[in-house]
Design an enzyme around this catalytic site. Structure first.
Site, PDB file in Angstrom:
ATOM      1  N   GLU A 128      -5.879   1.669   7.732  1.00 22.36           N
ATOM      2  CA  GLU A 128      -5.910   0.992   6.444  1.00 22.36           C
ATOM      3  C   GLU A 128      -6.281  -0.474   6.665  1.00 22.36           C
ATOM      4  O   GLU A 128      -5.697  -1.139   7.522  1.00 22.36           O
ATOM      5  CB  GLU A 128      -4.552   1.074   5.743  1.00 22.36           C
ATOM      6  CG  GLU A 128      -4.599   0.538   4.327  1.00 22.36           C
ATOM      7  CD  GLU A 128      -3.303   0.732   3.547  1.00 22.36           C
ATOM      8  OE1 GLU A 128      -3.244   0.291   2.394  1.00 22.36           O
ATOM      9  OE2 GLU A 128      -2.339   1.320   4.091  1.00 22.36           O
ATOM     10  N   ALA A 270       4.161  -2.169   9.280  1.00 22.78           N
ATOM     11  CA  ALA A 270       4.186  -0.732   9.542  1.00 22.78           C
ATOM     12  C   ALA A 270       3.097  -0.079   8.711  1.00 22.78           C
ATOM     13  O   ALA A 270       2.507  -0.704   7.823  1.00 22.78           O
ATOM     14  CB  ALA A 270       5.555  -0.139   9.203  1.00 22.78           C
ATOM     15  N   GLU A 272       2.072   3.793   6.757  1.00 24.84           N
ATOM     16  CA  GLU A 272       2.669   5.034   6.252  1.00 24.84           C
ATOM     17  C   GLU A 272       1.849   6.280   6.523  1.00 24.84           C
ATOM     18  O   GLU A 272       1.970   7.274   5.775  1.00 24.84           O
ATOM     19  CB  GLU A 272       2.882   4.906   4.739  1.00 24.84           C
ATOM     20  CG  GLU A 272       1.598   4.903   3.886  1.00 24.84           C
ATOM     21  CD  GLU A 272       1.030   3.531   3.606  1.00 24.84           C
ATOM     22  OE1 GLU A 272       0.221   3.399   2.668  1.00 24.84           O
ATOM     23  OE2 GLU A 272       1.391   2.589   4.330  1.00 24.84           O
ATOM     24  N   HIS A 305      10.585   1.852   3.046  1.00 24.18           N
ATOM     25  CA  HIS A 305       9.311   1.619   2.355  1.00 24.18           C
ATOM     26  C   HIS A 305       8.242   2.591   2.840  1.00 24.18           C
ATOM     27  O   HIS A 305       7.570   3.251   2.024  1.00 24.18           O
ATOM     28  CB  HIS A 305       8.861   0.179   2.596  1.00 24.18           C
ATOM     29  CG  HIS A 305       7.567  -0.165   1.951  1.00 24.18           C
ATOM     30  ND1 HIS A 305       7.485  -0.746   0.706  1.00 24.18           N
ATOM     31  CD2 HIS A 305       6.273  -0.015   2.368  1.00 24.18           C
ATOM     32  CE1 HIS A 305       6.210  -0.926   0.391  1.00 24.18           C
ATOM     33  NE2 HIS A 305       5.448  -0.491   1.388  1.00 24.18           N
ATOM     34  N   GLU A 306       8.091   2.707   4.148  1.00 23.59           N
ATOM     35  CA  GLU A 306       7.032   3.575   4.669  1.00 23.59           C
ATOM     36  C   GLU A 306       7.330   5.043   4.394  1.00 23.59           C
ATOM     37  O   GLU A 306       6.414   5.823   4.103  1.00 23.59           O
ATOM     38  CB  GLU A 306       6.834   3.333   6.166  1.00 23.59           C
ATOM     39  CG  GLU A 306       6.526   1.895   6.550  1.00 23.59           C
ATOM     40  CD  GLU A 306       5.367   1.290   5.786  1.00 23.59           C
ATOM     41  OE1 GLU A 306       4.424   2.030   5.440  1.00 23.59           O
ATOM     42  OE2 GLU A 306       5.393   0.075   5.533  1.00 23.59           O
TER      43      GLU A 306
END
Length: 882
Positions: A128, A270, A272, A305-306
């Site tokens: 990403e 991080a 995902e 969150h991830e």
């Protein structure tokens, strides 16, 4: 590194891809300098694309082309063209076909840490936003969803662990060689930015989890060898996150295996990737001796969150990068709610608003301002911003406030049901809530398209005879780049009327007033709200819980703020009252300092804050927040323009010293009463107690009295946890002069083999205010522990100096600006993303006093004049100077 002039991409120009890729089969043969990647892509024309499909252009960057064929038939040279930015098939088949390409890449030479790279002996990917094109030729855009099967091969001694997305299919040794392989299959279609691959000698922490429906899941946390004793908290946080998502949003995990891999070289926090989250080890590793309470909270929040991205980002992804806030803002909101339920909701709200005001409000006020959903970009990597993440989360929170919790829950369920497996848009997301609530949310959509921080002005009048209270409200949003005028927005203002006895009063809004329960909804530039049956003049508590990301301009008196600090039952507004009282003192003090006079702080304000913080019935973590003065950024925003960093620093120091001199005995008592002789725990109550102790210690030592510094030295020497040790060390470094050198040296000697703790050591020195800090930073760049190739080291030393040392960075002679400009140019040749983020420290340069403005502009112009800038840095410097 791309150095061509970046092209501007516009949301209005979006068109569906002419081709789709249904299935991807990868065969990756890992080698440090020549990894071979064979890709088989099942391609078909997209029926949603209008017009002729034409040639097929696949993205590619940094690839060495080795060969290709279609359905097993090699192509003639005039049938395709491979260049430094991709591969073109001039006349693809009309029907579905399989394209096979072979490329080689050099992971060891990949200092950008995008695509496939090798560091510390571990092969890692980061795709990403546009990193997959650095692995193989592909339609590198988020609306192309594919099912992936990945075969990985490597020398077993180099990479005994081979991981990719999905579920494991097969693994084994390759006969007659020193190599082995693993095959992974992900049944869920995903965009290529969610692809991941890891190969290395990693230690494994493993546990089982059973979903709410009874499905077993194999949980794995991989860390670099020797770090496995620091992974237990991350595993616990993962399990709690999975259970919470089931209970709060009804979302279960959907694969057999969930893996987290922690690596020491990573550009972000991080990522995902579906079923294989890759983390900066800063957000996985935690132990009593080496991690602070903030580290533990960070691990917990980022793990959550991830994981939450599995549904809000992976199962439902974004159609294009303009919709980035759809996955990031929503998922930040979800992780904030998780932490609020896990720890202290009031304290979490305060912390989130501090972060928003410091980073996002500053962004909104400068040349890098952009809407939550941008309308155009030149480099998408530069839009992973506080506006997209933090303000994006605030927009979701406002939505919930406006339509209510029940309608919000129905809207989320509808979104999951309707768009599972889709690449969605903001319009599709909001439509679900409009349908679930029966409300027209077209005006609310302005929060996604208008940049800037709205300002809400409030005037109130009380009619004792008629027993009415009238609130005159006005909203305005300053001009931002490309948006000179703004339309009125939908702004929810949570409120209460508080009587002289400290209790909330009941009052009836006049018929037709836009008031629902305890929420006023502003929808016009000017509105008048009248309440009837108000028995006495109340104190108005407005914007409770920070119900909207706005700046409130009211006429609240000092007496009323003191009243709210004592009586407001809304924890956020109680804290805000204390902040506003201290802010008024600092703003007055900085004017005195700018005029060459010593700032004076009123004792009654310090006494009131100490009285509130001394209330032992309150949560310790909340009491700690009460003791923290406003931030430099808060004060700078309160001034607006012609900011003098030295004057702000002098005023803040005067406030801290006033606390130390006036309330030293109380502060010392707090430090004593919060000492904990029991076993260490990272849980919220224990962390809150340590937060209160260290907040009191910081103020106690502000005047640098020897007796106070002795308390800090004793804590440093006897601490049994990193929070207390680093808290005391920070005080000694900032307050003890040369007396801080010995503790710094002993700290490094003790933790020199723990890179994440060395980061703290670097950051402490870089954040020390004063003209000499720049020389310290220059010296530390030559230290063996520092490396320009490691993003964590760069952020700890250079990032801290630029972003968290406003006195050092904004030196009056411009040396801080020149130094960071030099480092940006140096970094740009290694890692453009990290360089661009460091350059973001200049985001508020136009608010400075004229002399510093000129010096900052010179530094920016020196960067802009360099002929070989990356797209990342070129975009930031161009917008900063515009």
């Amino acid at each position: 590194m791309r150095t061509d002039t970046p092209q501007t991409i516009h949301l209005a120009d979006y068109a569906p891809p002419a081709y789709l890729i249904d299935r991807v089969s990868l065969d990756v043969r890992l080698s440090p300098n020549a990894t071979r990647v064979e890709a088989r892509l099942a391609i078909r024309r997209n029926p949603a694309h209008e017009g002729p499909a034409g040639a097929l252009r696949l993205d590619g960057e940094g690839l060495k082309f080795e060969g290709l064929d279609i359905d097993g038939v090699p192509l003639m040279h005039n049938d395709y063209a491979a260049d430094e930015s991709g591969l073109t098939l001039n006349s693809p088949p009309q029907g579905p076909f399989t394209l096979r390409t072979v490329v080689t890449v050099d992971p060891a030479a990949n200092t950008q840490l995008m695509g496939l790279y090798r560091s510390n002996g571990v092969y890692t990917t980061q795709c990403e936003a546009e990193g997959f094109r650095r692995i193989t030729y592909f339609l590198d855009r988020p609306d192309v969803l594919s099912v992936y099967t990945t075969r990985i091969e490597a020398r077993k001694a180099d990479a005994p662990v081979l991981l990719s997305n999905g579920n494991p299919v097969e693994a084994g040794d390759i006969a007659g060689t020193d190599r082995h392989f693993a095959i992974w299959h992900d049944p869920h279609p995903k965009p290529c930015y969610l692809f991941a691959l890891v190969g290395g000698d990693l230690a494994l922490v493993r546990e089982d989890f059973t979903t709410k429906s009874g499905k077993p899941v194999d949980l794995r946390v991989y860390v670099e060898q020797g770090n496995q004793d620091q992974a237990a908290f991350a595993m616990d946080a993962l399990k709690r996150s999975m259970r919470w998502d089931e209970e709060a949003f009804g979302r279960e995990y959907d694969l057999d295996v969930f893996s987290i891999v922690a690596v020491s070289h990573f550009n972000m926090g991080a990522m995902e990737n579906k079923g294989l989250n890759i983390f900066n080890d800063k957000y996985v590793l935690a132990a009593q001796e080496t991690a602070t309470d903030s580290d533990y909270e960070g691990v917990e929040a980022v793990i959550a969150h991830e994981y939450f991205h599995n549904w809000t980002g992976n199962r439902i992804t974004c159609r294009d990068w303009f919709q980035l806030c759809l996955k990031e803002g929503l998922t930040v909101f979800r992780d904030q709610e998780f932490t609020s339920d896990t720890r202290s909701r009031p304290v979490k709200r305060i912390q989130d608003v501090r972060l928003l005001r410091t980073h996002q409000f500053s962004e909104d006020a400068g040349p890098l301002a952009h809407p939550v959903r941008p309308q155009a970009y030149r480099e998408i990597n530069n839009f992973y911003t506080a506006t997209v993440y933090e303000k994006g989360a605030e927009v979701i929170r406002m939505l919930k406030t406006l339509i209510g919790s029940e309608a919000f829950a129905r809207g989320m369920d509808l979104y999951f049901d309707r768009h599972d497996g889709d690449a969605a848009t903001i319009e599709q997301f909001i439509a679900c809530f409009s349908e679930a609530s029966g409300r027209d949310l077209s005006q609310f959509m302005l929060w996604y398209s208008q940049a800037g921080t709205p300002e809400v002005a409030v005037r109130q009048s009380y009619d004792a005879t008629a027993k009415t209270l009238t609130l005159e409200l006005a909203q305005a949003c300053p001009a931002t780049p490309g948006q000179a005028t703004k339309a009125a927005m939908s702004i929810p203002l949570r409120f209460a009327l508080i009587g002289a006895d400290g209790r909330e009063m009941k009052a009836q809004p006049q018929a037709g007033a836009p008031v629902r329960g305890d929420v006023i909804e502003m929808t016009q530039e000017r509105q008048s709200i009248c309440f009837e049956g108000v028995r006495e003049q109340p104190v108005v508590s407005l914007l409770r819980g920070f119900s909207a990301p706005v700046k409130l301009k009211d006429e609240t008196s000092t007496a009323d703020r003191l009243f709210l600090l004592r009586h407001d039952r809304d924890p956020f507004n109680r804290w805000q009252a204390g902040q506003s009282l201290m802010m008024a003192e600092v703003l007055a003090g900085q004017r005195e300092a700018a005029g060459g006079r010593s700032p004076a702080i009123r004792g009654e304000i310090v006494a009131a804050v100490m009285d509130a913080a001394g209330n032992t019935s309150l949560d310790d973590a909340f009491r700690a927040e009460l003791l923290k003065p406003p931030s430099f950024s808060d004060v700078a925003q309160g001034i607006g323009n012609n900011v003098d960093p030295d004057a702000i620093h002098a005023a803040l120091e005067a406030l801290r010293v006033q606390f130390a001199e006036q309330a030293g005995a109380q502060l010392r008592a707090i430090v004593q009463e919060t000492r904990d002789d029991g076993p260490f725990s990272p849980d919220a109550p224990a962390a809150g107690k340590r937060a209160l102790k260290n907040a009191a210690l910081a103020l106690l030592c502000a005047s640098a009295r020897p007796q106070a510094l002795d308390v800090a030295r004793a804590q440093f020497e006897t601490a049994d946890n990193m929070t207390d040790r680093i808290g005391a060390l920070g005080v000694l470094v900032q307050r003890a002069g040369d007396g801080g050198a010995a503790p710094l040296a002993s700290f490094y000697d003790r933790y020199r083999t723990y890179p994440l703790v060395v980061d703290k050591w670097l950051a402490l020195q870089a954040s020390a205010p004063g003209a000499r800090t720049l020389d310290t930073v220059r010296t530390l760049m030559a230290h063996p522990a520092f490396s320009m190739s490691n993003p964590n080291r760069v952020r700890s030393l250079l990032g801290t100096f630029a972003a968290a040392n406003p006195v050092g960075f904004n030196r009056g002679d411009g040396a801080g600006y020149a130094f960071i400009a030099e480092r940006v140019l140096e970094l740009d040749t290694l890692n453009p993303q990290v360089a661009a983020r460091l350059l973001g420290a200049f985001r508020s340069w136009k608010t400075l006093e004229p002399g510093r403005q000129d010096l900052a502009r010179e530094a920016l112009e020196r960067i802009a004049a360099t002929g070989t800038l990356s797209n990342d840095v070129s975009d930031i410097v161009t917008r900063s100077l515009s």
